[in-house]
Write an enzyme that holds these catalytic residues in place. Structure first.
Site: not given
Length: 567
Positions: A2, A44-45, A47, A91, A349
């Site tokens: 986020c 917010r993203l 997930i 979380d 990554s």
């Protein structure tokens, strides 16, 4: 993943403006907490727990949290919070209640990447916490009265009391290294909260403290034991980073680090992999990744681009990086993030493996050269440019000299980077790579380019258990990523002997051809550069010999940034 922000006092218009500029990093939802003493914001993203119940800022008892990142072992921590009830599967709620139960000690339980803002309504105090490796960014501004924090500088500068004055020391360090290092930020009274640190703001003063540091002692351990423990830690860390309520993909370069990561992940689930390459075969390095994906059976996506595609990105890159940023690999990183976001919301990554396991060949080459240059230190007055600074008996000064793009004597005023304590040359090199290059270049590059595409990037090599173990190993075990090579040999033997390869962007070619006229025109216009760098000297050398392209590139990227953020 986020974006977070806040400031002392109350101003809804400012909250909304900061929220809007951070929207790409959190397009799914947003929220505010406001009080007369302090205001918090969140983008917010989604997930983990995609429902609106997990919206932030989140409140419990006297605490309010705005949090960016992922704590992957949250369900394990939840088992220790049996006295609490939970209304979400996020979380965030577990982190909040862990902080309620244990205070700042809770951070030692967190495995993950995080930037946390915690407001205590009862004490009227703010706590900011940043993860150990510095995966998630956290900037703050304090002029003695106004306190502002945000995930990105572009939000800080929107506050009406932010004074946008250039910090000369930070600028000088940028021109030397290609990025703004350490606690420094490009504007005065503005700082980065260092990795592994927390900050306390009581309304009047700011105090920062370190809660984590690299281990000092080396383990007495055989190479085989080191390899097996590395394998176990990698597998644990990789499994943590698959925790998600959305699909997870992987950036696949074809190198050792991402190939090892992919070979372990495909045993657990089907994954999508993403690679980019140049249409011009002189610069293309994508074929190995495609071969690896075929062997592993991943669903592989490729994007091929040409020089013009990258050149068109330059203004966009200057805007994304709200500080001057000279790493040209940000261009292809942005494109691979854009490609991945078309198919997944989270991408792994492989950054950090080089810094943990000695993956940069130049470190070992320059280790051999050190004693030669040490003998030349009495000739320093007669040496020029990099050799002048390499001729030293100081490990730290030698390492910095190897990094210089614009030399200290080419600056109007010399500023030196904060010294890290080290007793061996390789140790100095590894410490610089971890504390500065990784935290302030590599992770900044990945964070900004992925967030600009509303994509969460996760770094499996940067679990703190793995970091601590790697830095506890004898230095001889951390040469040329031998441990990772041996582990990869068991999975993909044909790749284990590949040399280190990065994504090569042809800057020298551009500056001598397509970009030359445009760059020189921009550099000849009046700029803050003139008061920091002896610009004309460098330009004359470039025109005469074609050399100094790195220095020209840094000045060019500074000018693009300056046009966007200093007008």
């Amino acid at each position: 993943m986020c974006r977070i922000f806040g400031f002392n006092g109350k101003n809804r218009e400012t909250l909304e403006r900061m929220s809007e500029v951070l929207a790409p990093g959190g397009p799914d939802d947003y929220g505010f907490f406001e009080s007369e003493a302090f205001s918090l914001g969140h983008r917010r993203l989604s997930i983990i727990d995609l429902s609106s119940h997990a919206k932030q800022p989140m409140k419990f008892d006297n605490l309010v949290i705005s949090y960016n990142g992922e704590v992957y072992n949250y369900n394990e921590i939840k088992n220790e919070l049996s006295e609490y009830s939970f209304s979400t599967t996020s979380d965030t709620e577990i982190i909040l209640k862990a902080l309620h139960k244990w205070g700042l000690e809770a951070v030692h339980k967190f495995h993950g990447m995080f930037a946390i803002a915690l407001w205590d309504k009862s004490t009227q105090k703010l706590t900011l916490i940043r993860d150990r490796a510095g995966v998630k960014p956290l900037y703050y501004y304090f002029d003695g009265k106004t306190f502002i924090f945000a995930s990105e500088l572009k939000a800080l500068i929107l506050h009406p009391k932010f004074n946008k004055n250039l910090d000369i020391r930070a600028s000088s360090l940028y021109f030397q290294l290609g990025f703004v290092p350490g606690k420094h930020a490009i504007f005065q009274n503005t700082f980065k909260l260092l990795p592994g640190h927390y900050l306390l703001f009581d309304g009047k003063s700011v105090v920062t403290k370190e809660y984590w540091k690299l281990p000092q002692k080396k383990l007495a351990i055989s190479y085989e034991e080191a390899k097996e423990q590395t394998r176990a830690l990698l597998q644990k860390s990789f499994a943590y980073r698959l925790v998600s309520d959305v699909e997870v993909g992987l950036f696949l370069s074809g190198g050792i680090d991402s190939s090892l990561l992919a070979s372990y992940l495909v045993k657990k689930r089907n994954i999508k992999t993403f690679t980019i390459g140049f249409k011009d075969e002189r610069f293309n390095e994508a074929k190995i990744a495609a071969q690896t994906a075929k062997i592993l059976g991943t669903k592989h996506y490729e994007l091929y681009f040409d020089v013009d595609d990258l050149l068109q990105l330059l203004p966009k890159i200057a805007e994304i990086f709200d500080e001057p940023f000279g790493d040209s690999s940000a261009l292809p990183t942005y494109l691979v993030a854009k490609l991945a976001r078309e198919h997944v919301k989270v991408a792994l990554s492989a950054d950090g493996a080089d810094e943990l396991f000695g993956g940069y060949p130049l470190n070992f080459k320059n280790q051999k050269r050190f004693f030669f240059y040490k003998m030349l230190r009495f000739l320093r007055p007669f040496l020029r440019k990099k050799r002048k600074y390499m001729a030293t008996k100081s490990f730290w000064e030698y390492k910095l000299a190897l990094r210089y793009r614009i030399y200290p004597d080419e600056l109007q005023e010399e500023f030196l980077l904060d010294v890290l304590e080290c007793d061996e040359l390789l140790e100095c090199m590894f410490l610089f790579d971890f504390h500065y290059f990784l935290a302030d270049d590599v992770l900044v590059k990945v964070d900004r380019t992925t967030m600009a595409n509303s994509l969460e990037a996760r770094e499996p090599y940067l679990d703190h258990d793995l970091i601590e173990f790697a830095f506890s190993l004898p230095l001889a075990y951390r040469h040329h990523k031998q441990i990772l090579r041996d582990l990869l040999y068991e999975e993909l033997p044909h790749l284990a002997k590949l040399p280190k390869q990065g994504f090569s962007v042809p800057i020298k070619y551009w500056l001598r051809n397509e970009l030359k006229e445009q760059v020189l025109d921009l550099l000849h216009t009046p700029s803050a550069i003139d008061s920091i760098v002896k610009k004309d000297t460098i330009i004359k050398e470039f025109l005469r010999s074609g050399k100094r392209t790195n220095a020209i590139w840094l000045m060019y990227m500074f000018r693009l940034w300056e046009e966007r953020y200093m007008q």
